[in-house]
Design a protein around this motif. Structure first.
Motif, mmCIF file in Angstrom:
data_model
loop_
_atom_site.group_PDB
_atom_site.id
_atom_site.type_symbol
_atom_site.label_atom_id
_atom_site.label_comp_id
_atom_site.label_asym_id
_atom_site.label_seq_id
_atom_site.Cartn_x
_atom_site.Cartn_y
_atom_site.Cartn_z
ATOM 1 N N ILE A 340 3.245 -63.347 22.204
ATOM 2 C CA ILE A 340 2.610 -62.032 22.362
ATOM 3 C C ILE A 340 3.451 -60.957 21.680
ATOM 4 C CG2 ILE A 340 1.887 -60.284 24.029
ATOM 5 C CD1 ILE A 340 1.331 -62.594 25.997
ATOM 6 N N ALA A 341 4.780 -61.042 21.844
ATOM 7 C CA ALA A 341 5.676 -60.081 21.193
ATOM 8 C C ALA A 341 5.545 -60.151 19.678
ATOM 9 C CB ALA A 341 7.122 -60.360 21.608
ATOM 10 N N MET A 342 5.376 -61.350 19.145
ATOM 11 C CA MET A 342 5.211 -61.520 17.694
ATOM 12 C C MET A 342 3.973 -60.762 17.206
ATOM 13 S SD MET A 342 4.510 -65.031 15.554
ATOM 14 C CE MET A 342 2.834 -65.155 16.224
ATOM 15 N N ILE A 343 2.891 -60.829 17.984
ATOM 16 C CA ILE A 343 1.655 -60.153 17.603
ATOM 17 C C ILE A 343 1.788 -58.629 17.700
ATOM 18 C CG2 ILE A 343 -0.786 -59.853 18.240
ATOM 19 C CD1 ILE A 343 -0.697 -62.775 19.288
ATOM 20 N N LEU A 344 2.516 -58.166 18.716
ATOM 21 C CA LEU A 344 2.597 -56.732 18.985
ATOM 22 C C LEU A 344 3.721 -56.023 18.245
ATOM 23 C CD1 LEU A 344 2.006 -56.718 22.857
ATOM 24 C CD2 LEU A 344 0.329 -56.328 21.036
ATOM 25 N N MET A 345 4.697 -56.776 17.724
ATOM 26 C CA MET A 345 5.910 -56.169 17.176
ATOM 27 C C MET A 345 5.615 -55.158 16.078
ATOM 28 S SD MET A 345 9.222 -56.628 17.896
ATOM 29 C CE MET A 345 9.576 -58.329 18.283
ATOM 30 N N ASP A 346 4.714 -55.500 15.163
ATOM 31 C CA ASP A 346 4.401 -54.597 14.052
ATOM 32 C C ASP A 346 3.194 -53.713 14.339
ATOM 33 O OD1 ASP A 346 6.393 -55.125 12.039
ATOM 34 O OD2 ASP A 346 5.536 -57.122 11.854
ATOM 35 N N LYS A 347 2.649 -53.793 15.568
ATOM 36 C CA LYS A 347 1.541 -52.924 15.964
ATOM 37 C C LYS A 347 2.019 -51.822 16.892
ATOM 38 C CE LYS A 347 -2.051 -56.427 15.332
ATOM 39 N NZ LYS A 347 -3.151 -57.197 15.955
ATOM 40 N N LEU A 348 2.638 -52.212 18.012
ATOM 41 C CA LEU A 348 3.154 -51.220 18.952
ATOM 42 C C LEU A 348 4.526 -50.704 18.559
ATOM 43 C CD1 LEU A 348 2.123 -52.749 22.412
ATOM 44 C CD2 LEU A 348 0.912 -51.058 21.031
#
Length: 489
Positions: A340-348
């Motif tokens: 989940i962190a991988m998905i959100l790292m460059d978004k949030l």
């Protein structure tokens, strides 16, 4: 030769200095590319650096594997090697690895700067192969401890170099996603060690197989790194401009080479070819970022996550769940959060994930403290303990686990990046050691309610610290981040 290298770098500096706007705004303009080069030619391909990053994350896989390899096998190791019942000997088998990791991390910056990132990875693999072989073949406690010391040295060297390498070869727009790969690889290593160690209680000498298995990814790391790209940042810092352009073309494509070299030249303030003195990290313009990095790693360890991992088996046993199944559940939750962190790292962004991660851990520690209250029924206490433990692992894996290593490799200036990472990782291992050493004594002295309250307090302190000192780095080139954070001479 060195004079010619300096002239080449100075040429790039003069060419790129005209592109700077006056009064570069710090955090607000951190993502703005003044010359628009990156926007004009689009983002580099995300596929080109991926194979090189996957090879580098083998070091993180090994890190996780060796952290967990003695979890299921320690009992059978102690029986075979004749120290069953000795808590001191069992503790040494675990802690000797941590001591080696401290030594490896302390020298990782000098090795990465002196030999390059690729050779540092290969040097990291060598003691892991030797240590695994010694551990798998030994018939004495002394042989096991020497093997664990070798393995620990490689464990300490690998993670900081992996964080450096991934940050330096990744395009800015996807650097956060690729930075999460190291945490995911660590989780996979832990789960792999737990899974492979399951037969150890029933199959004689199976623990030797567990150690032999780790030599396979270590050998692959040493071999495949020979065919991987060297960090363009390291090559440019050494004045090897032609090789920098070759590696950039391999990693990002020919159309991005000139703009990338011009970007690299922007942050080269001073003579990068001169060695960085250790004292430079603790005074003058570097002290702020080194303090931020060290404090982040210290707060990560003081959040109580190691205590949660340490007592996971006990909590599951109280609930009637076998320890191997319980540990596997913790590993899966940790891995799920990392994805989940991988998905959100460059978004949030890094800062948002850190803030909510530490806040979530504070809530989880509060649940753990409530679970220790005597006025609750035993079933409710067990449910609260399991819920708090799993929530702590999940929230840790969303931010406090994967973000610090990536963030520090982004905010440290090119000149000190490797050595500053080494210092911060050394702080990480020292705090880790003392938390592990003192936790049981503090638990007995203070009780679980007070101790988990202390952990929750450190988590809230981390929230305040991140909010005040950490800048957002998503989508920014390493040069833009350095320019914004580092004051002029």
């Amino acid at each position: 030769m060195r004079g010619r290298q300096r002239d080449t770098i100075l040429m790039y500096k003069r060419a790129s200095s005209k592109e700077y706007p006056n009064g570069f705004d710090r955090e607000q303009n951190l993502g703005r590319s003044p010359n628009g080069l990156w926007k004009d030619i689009g983002n580099p391909s995300w596929k080109r650096p991926l194979p090189h990053i996957l090879v580098a994350t083998l070091s993180s896989l090994l890190f996780g594997y060796h952290l967990g390899v003695v979890n299921e096998t320690l009992e059978s190791i102690s029986l075979d090697l004749g120290f069953s019942g000795s808590t001191l000997a069992e503790g040494l088998v675990v802690s000797t690895c941590l001591g080696g990791a401290f030594l490896g991390s302390l020298f990782s910056g000098w090795i990465a700067d002196g030999l390059g990132r690729r050779r540092a990875f290969q040097l990291c693999a060598l003691p892991m192969i030797i240590g695994a072989s010694l551990s798998a073949t030994t018939s004495t406690l002394g042989g096991m401890l020497i093997g664990r010391l070798f393995v620990g040295t490689g464990m300490g060297l690998g993670p900081p170099v992996a964080a450096l390498y991934v940050a330096e070869v990744s395009p800015a727009f996807i650097r956060g996603t690729y930075g999460s790969f190291t945490q995911i690889a660590t989780c996979l290593g832990l789960i792999g060690a737990l899974f492979i160690g399951i037969p150890a209680k029933d199959v004689p000498s199976w623990w030797r197989v567990c150690f032999w298995v780790s030599a396979i990814p270590a050998s692959l790391l040493a071999i495949l790194m020979e065919f991987s790209a060297e960090s363009p940042h390291w090559l440019f810092k050494r004045g090897r401009i032609a090789e920098t352009e070759e590696e950039l073309e391999k990693l990002w494509g020919a159309s991005h080479v000139k703009s990338a070299v011009a970007e690299l030249s922007k942050s080269e303030r001073g003579d990068e070819l001169d060695a960085v003195k250790f004292s430079e990290l603790f005074y003058g313009r570097h002290v702020r970022v080194v303090f931020i990095g060290s404090a982040l790693f210290a707060l990560q360890q003081l959040s109580g996550i190691n205590a949660v991992f340490f007592f996971s088996s006990t909590v599951f046993k109280n609930a009637g769940v076998p320890s191997d199944i319980g540990n596997m559940c913790v590993g899966i939750v940790n891995l799920s959060g990392s994805f989940i962190a991988m998905i959100l790292m460059d978004k949030l962004g890094r800062k948002m994930l850190l803030l909510w991660s530490f806040f979530g851990m504070a809530v989880a520690m509060g649940l753990q403290g409530i679970a220790a209250c005597t006025f609750l029924s035993s079933s409710r206490r067990v449910y609260l303990s399991i819920g708090g433990m799993l929530l702590s692992v999940m929230t840790f894996s969303l931010g406090a686990g994967p973000v610090p290593g990536l963030l520090l490799s982004e905010i440290f200036p090119s000149r000190i990046r490797a050595k500053a990472m080494a210092v911060c990782m050394a702080v990480h291992w020292v705090i880790n050691f003392f938390v592990g050493l003192l936790f049981l004594q503090l638990l007995e002295l203070l009780g679980p309610q007070i101790l988990y309250t202390i952990f929750a307090t450190f988590c809230l302190m981390a929230v305040a610290f991140v909010k005040k000192t950490v800048v957002e780095t998503k989508g920014k080139t390493l040069q833009e981040i350095e320019i914004a954070l580092l004051p002029s001479d």
